[in-house]
Design a protein around this motif. Structure first.
Motif, short mmCIF file in Angstrom:
data_model
loop_
_atom_site.label_atom_id
_atom_site.label_comp_id
_atom_site.label_asym_id
_atom_site.label_seq_id
_atom_site.Cartn_x
_atom_site.Cartn_y
_atom_site.Cartn_z
N ALA A 101 0.82 -1.21 0.00
CA ALA A 101 0.00 0.00 0.00
C ALA A 101 0.86 1.27 0.00
O ALA A 101 0.54 2.25 0.69
CB ALA A 101 -0.95 -0.01 1.20
N GLY A 102 1.95 1.21 -0.74
CA GLY A 102 2.81 2.38 -0.85
C GLY A 102 3.75 2.60 0.31
O GLY A 102 4.50 3.58 0.34
N VAL A 103 3.71 1.70 1.28
CA VAL A 103 4.59 1.82 2.45
C VAL A 103 5.66 0.74 2.39
O VAL A 103 5.38 -0.43 2.12
CB VAL A 103 3.79 1.68 3.77
N GLN A 104 6.90 1.12 2.65
CA GLN A 104 8.03 0.19 2.61
C GLN A 104 8.27 -0.38 4.01
O GLN A 104 8.40 0.37 4.98
CB GLN A 104 9.28 0.90 2.12
#
Length: 208
Positions: free
Chosen positions: A82-85
């Motif tokens: 979800a776009g988070v690393q």
């Protein structure tokens, strides 16, 4: 050395396949009268593909490899969700009973539950796995770790392994993947609820 193995395999895969497909060998395997490593059938079924000069392992090939884990092995990798690393540290738990006191980690690999321990033929591997899983759940040093329990259950059931032969408490339940997986899931979930120190959600999955 790798080159020599590859050339030897490429030169003899016809004979290997012929032997593997022989009716007598199939009868011995079906009746559990031929002792093979649990992953051997998968690779022998795919011997022509594996013996090719340009062979490159597939995901299934990698998952079927069974190498003994000695002690605790740490794997570090990045996952994007979800776009988070996220930075993950995964610890693979060694399987041998002698390592149980030191093998505490996030990944708990089921020890081929429908068999007996090589180091103690009287002990069922599912009992040994359950004991180790319970120890991990109650270890305060791992209270923030994510618990992942994996095994190759579906393949074993499809191969005709009878659960009742190894686990008498399974009784007369149908020897289907759905029934067997629910039986094991319930036992591990019960151990988790009873012993887990941080009430985290465990993840149980069939590897293949």
């Amino acid at each position: 050395m790798t080159d020599i193995v590859a050339k030897t395999l490429a030169a003899s895969y016809d004979e290997i396949e012929e032997l593997w497909l022989h009716p007598v060998v199939k009868d011995l395997v079906a009746g559990n009268r031929l002792r093979l490593d649990e992953c051997a059938a998968f690779f022998l079924d795919n011997i022509r593909r594996i013996a090719q000069a340009d062979y490159s392992p597939t995901t299934d090939d990698i998952l079927h490899v069974r190498l003994q884990t000695l002690g605790v092995i740490e794997y570090s990798f990045e996952i994007s969700m979800a776009g988070v690393q996220y930075h993950w540290l995964l610890y693979d738990v060694g399987g041998a009973r002698g390592q149980a006191t030191t093998s505490m980690g996030a990944l708990f690999r089921g020890r081929a539950g429908l068999q007996y321990l090589e180091e103690d033929p009287r002990t069922n591997r599912i009992d040994d796995s359950l004991q180790l899983f319970t120890t991990i759940c109650s270890n305060k040093l791992l209270q923030k770790a994510t618990l992942v329990l994996t095994d190759l259950l579906k393949k074993k059931i499809q191969a005709g392994v009878k659960v009742r032969k190894y686990i008498s408490s399974f009784g007369d339940r149908p020897n289907t993947y759905e029934e067997v997986s629910e039986y094991f899931r319930a036992h591990f979930i019960q151990a988790h609820k009873r012993k887990d120190v941080s009430h985290r959600q465990p993840f149980l999955t069939d590897t293949v």
